[in-house]
Motif scaffolding. Structure first.
Motif: not given
Lengths: 653, 128
Positions: B13, B116-119, B121, B124, B126, B128
């Motif tokens: 991702f 913690n697999m969050l990206l 801000e 990410v 725009g 997607k």
């Protein structure tokens, strides 16, 4: 040790105590500008008897009540001292003499109390210099004669009023139902708003602080030591502009913002308080049950002043039309609202960050405590999966579906650290990730569930993206079960569980709205608006903002200035049908978690912030349409389950 | 985080990443927790997982000793092999450390056993 400045010869130990006392006194003067008094006064500063050294109010109360009637104990966060206000000086003197040097046990350690007299308490607990935006206070709004007339009017006959533990109330126009915090618009009371009020109500309208004459009145009477819990008036039930006329004794009103800001405003007798815009919809207000208020005197000092009987006339205007009681989200806004549906991906992320992710982070523990029973149809789905299946629960919350089938390998994922931590503590495999970026290999899962997640995404593109992402991690032939909240909360004349839980309404004190009345002046205090002077002008505070400008509930980073014609997001009234597909759904936090700040019994003020979660509720057929759009899947089953639309998809290849 | 979970993780991702698998493990704290041995269950898991990735992961945390580089034939009936796999897949837990994307080097922290697999801000995209 009544008078520390005594001139008589002192023993060594007395000198030591005096030295310590002097140091404490200097510190308090330096930090809080509070001067000590050499002669007895009824306010004691108790050094080493404060929250910072681990002493709680209850233990101070237990200790000091032995010496006389206490009006008030004032504990200040992060201070090593507290203030004890006695009814009279004699008791105060006795307590000071007896308890100076007393060892108090706190956190397993002994604290030697240093006590001395002060004439005032710190300003930090008195009225604050700022007030919430949208609040208007008109001082001396009515004459003393009018006040007497009104007070005579409320000399209630026994049995005609409701006697609450915390106050007495009586209603006019419409009965206020405390179970639902609203009124029944089809049942007006015989007695409308008394004629005696008409004069000043028209004056308020002429001054443009309100746009209409109210039709509902609640008179409340508070004895000293009584109060009202922090609350905001129900959004859907009443229009913007709630008016509060104060009679008799002064009272300090506390205002709390959901984000934690706390402001206090002194309501003098004969003043009219008007709550509009943000102060009415977002801030909650309440009166701390006390026998004294901290009031600034003419010389700028803050002193505790006894509270007498306080009577308030609360005037409201019904926002509900006959026949639309259930759909009580106010629909009569003039289109001025703070938050619109996002236009760009970035706006969508910001909206979800603030109104989904942050909220779940804040409410994780409370949320989890209300989510223990798994839904039967989801349990059945999980139980029918063959042993050795790999299952991913995307948006697993507190993990209530991770342990249903012990013969499959379950991995949970959620956006909330707080909720994933709960899963971890329950020994489930769980990780923090986003439904739009699931950190799993393609084609790895035999089965997925995604319960109550996709409705939190604020654009169709993102909801579509989520379905695609779920299909990506599924192996060909694998199945995913999706639940989303339904717009239709009633099917075949059967109300969903959600609607049926009317008892919940009792706990629902707040529903907030974000609409603002742009005509109303914002945030002003007017001195001496005499009872007859209709030419008084209301000046707007130049630093105040309209709700839209202030953007407390809006997208920050400069996104709040939308063009006109955008679709606004309304605030849903819990346990009612949805008025719109895109809504903010309030979550009333009950903060009985980890609150070890003990207070005397009659002092149970409660701060329970309300959070707004964004939801896009699905209408019939919408979920299926989204899945068809995603392609590469067959809809194996689609059904309605307790107010939710549900599908089981099977990945084709 | 168990190694069985790790075997399913990917950083695909992350912008520009195609496979993102296997994620390299840098562990600073590892624990072993007792889990009931179920040969049938573990056999089914072995059939589904990527063995070379497990072998690499075991090497990352220095637990590869005694582990065959390829799956043993007829492992379903080889209890010794299944027990090794059981321990490695279900009992070993990464408590603290990092998961590292094999293509970009992006680190995903593991704290208290939770990856913690969050990206951020700014990571990410725009579109997607």
């Amino acid at each position: 040790m009544a008078a520390p400045m005594t001139k008589t010869k002192l023993s060594k130990s007395e000198k030591k105590i005096n030295k310590k006392l002097n140091r404490s006194q200097q510190l308090i003067f330096k930090q809080d500008k509070i001067e000590t008094k050499t002669v007895a006064s009824n306010v004691l500063c108790v050094y080493n008897g404060g929250l910072d050294v681990g002493v709680c109010q209850e233990s101070v109360y237990k200790l000091f009540k032995e010496y006389g009637e206490i009006n008030e104990i004032i504990m200040i966060p992060q201070k090593a001292y507290c203030f004890v206000c006695y009814q009279n000086e004699k008791d105060s003197e006795r307590a000071c003499d007896a308890l100076t040097g007393h060892n108090m046990t706190a956190d397993g350690q002994d604290c030697k109390l240093n006590i001395f007299y002060v004439s005032q308490v710190p300003p930090s607990i008195g009225p604050t210099s700022t007030i919430p935006p949208g609040l208007i206070l008109l001082k001396d709004f009515i004459s003393e004669e009018k006040e007497d007339e009104l007070l005579k009017y409320v000399e209630w006959d026994e049995g005609t009023e409701q006697d609450f533990k915390l106050r007495k109330v009586k209603h006019y126009g419409y009965e206020f139902n405390y179970a639902v915090n609203s009124v029944d618009p089809i049942k007006p009371l015989v007695q409308g708003i008394p004629d005696v009020c008409h004069g000043f109500l028209h004056k308020a309208k002429d001054l443009s602080v309100i746009n209409y004459i109210p039709d509902q009145l609640t008179i409340s009477q508070y004895q000293p030591g009584q109060g009202i819990l922090s609350h905001a008036d129900t959004v859907g039930a009443f229009k913007d502009g709630i008016m509060l006329l104060s009679l008799g004794s002064q009272v300090l009103m506390e205002f709390r913002h959901p984000k934690g800001e706390h402001l206090s405003l002194l309501l003098p007798p004969r003043s009219l308080l008007v709550m509009t815009g943000e102060s009415r919809y977002i801030w909650s207000h309440g009166i701390t049950p006390r026998k004294t208020d901290i009031i600034p005197s003419e010389d700028g000092q803050f002193t505790p002043t006894k509270r007498g009987i306080h009577t308030s006339f609360t005037f409201r205007k019904l926002a509900i039309n006959k026949g639309s009681v259930e759909n009580s989200v106010s629909s009569d806004h003039d289109g001025k609202e703070a938050i619109c549906l996002p236009h760009t991906e970035e706006e969508a992320r910001t909206l979800e960050q603030q109104h989904v992710h942050q909220v779940y982070e804040e409410i994780a523990d409370h949320f989890s405590s209300t989510r223990h029973s798994p839904w039967p149809q989801i349990v059945d789905f999980l139980k029918e999966q063959p042993p050795g299946s790999i299952m991913a629960d995307i948006g697993c919350g507190n993990g209530k579906y991770l342990g249903i089938n012990k013969m499959i390998y379950s991995i949970g994922s959620d956006r909330s650290f707080g909720l994933v931590k709960i899963c971890q503590q329950r020994c489930f495999e769980a990780l923090v990730s986003d439904v739009l970026s699931i950190p799993l290999r393609c084609n790895i899962c035999d089965v997925c569930i995604c319960i109550a997640v996709i409705h939190h995404l604020s654009t169709k593109e993102r909801r579509f993206g989520a379905v695609q992402e779920l299909l990506r991690i599924l192996r060909p032939g694998g199945k995913v079960l999706i639940y989303v909240w339904a717009l239709e909360q009633e099917r075949h004349k059967v109300k969903s569980k959600y609607l049926k839980q009317q008892k919940y309404l009792k706990q629902q004190k707040n529903g907030n709205s974000v609409n603002s009345d742009k005509e109303s002046p914002q945030n002003v205090i007017l001195e001496n608006v005499s009872a007859t002077d209709k030419s008084s002008t209301v000046e707007s505070n130049p630093t105040s903002q309209t709700l839209q400008e202030c953007g407390q509930l809006s997208l920050e980073d400069g996104h709040q200035n939308y063009e006109t014609g955008n679709k606004n997001i309304n605030i849903h009234v819990n346990r009612t049908e949805f008025k719109d597909q895109d809504m903010f759904v309030p979550w009333q936090l009950r903060n009985n978690h980890g609150n070890n700040d003990k207070k005397p019994k009659d002092c149970n003020i409660e701060v329970a912030p309300t959070y707004h979660r964004f939801y896009h509720v699905f209408k019939q057929g919408e979920l299926e349409e989204l899945c068809t759009l995603a392609g590469n899947c067959d809809i194996v089953k689609s059904y309605y389950d307790q107010g939710n639309w549900c599908v089981i998809l099977q990945k084709i290849s | 985080m168990k190694l069985l979970t790790h075997n399913m993780l990917s950083s695909n991702f992350v912008k520009g990443v195609t496979k993102g698998f296997p994620l390299k493990i840098m562990a600073s704290k590892i624990e072993e927790k007792e889990v009931d041995f179920n040969p049938e269950f573990i056999s089914r898991m072995i059939a589904k997982l990527d063995w070379p990735a497990l072998y690499t992961a075991a090497g990352d945390i220095k637990k590869a000793e005694g582990l065959p580089e390829t799956i043993t034939e007829n492992y379903e009936s080889n209890e010794d092999f299944l027990k090794i796999a059981h321990n490695l897949l279900l009992q070993v837990e990464i408590i603290e450390g990092d998961l590292i994307c094999p293509e970009t080097g992006r680190k995903f922290p593991i704290t208290n056993g939770i990856p913690n697999m969050l990206l951020h801000e700014d990571e990410v995209t725009g579109d997607k």
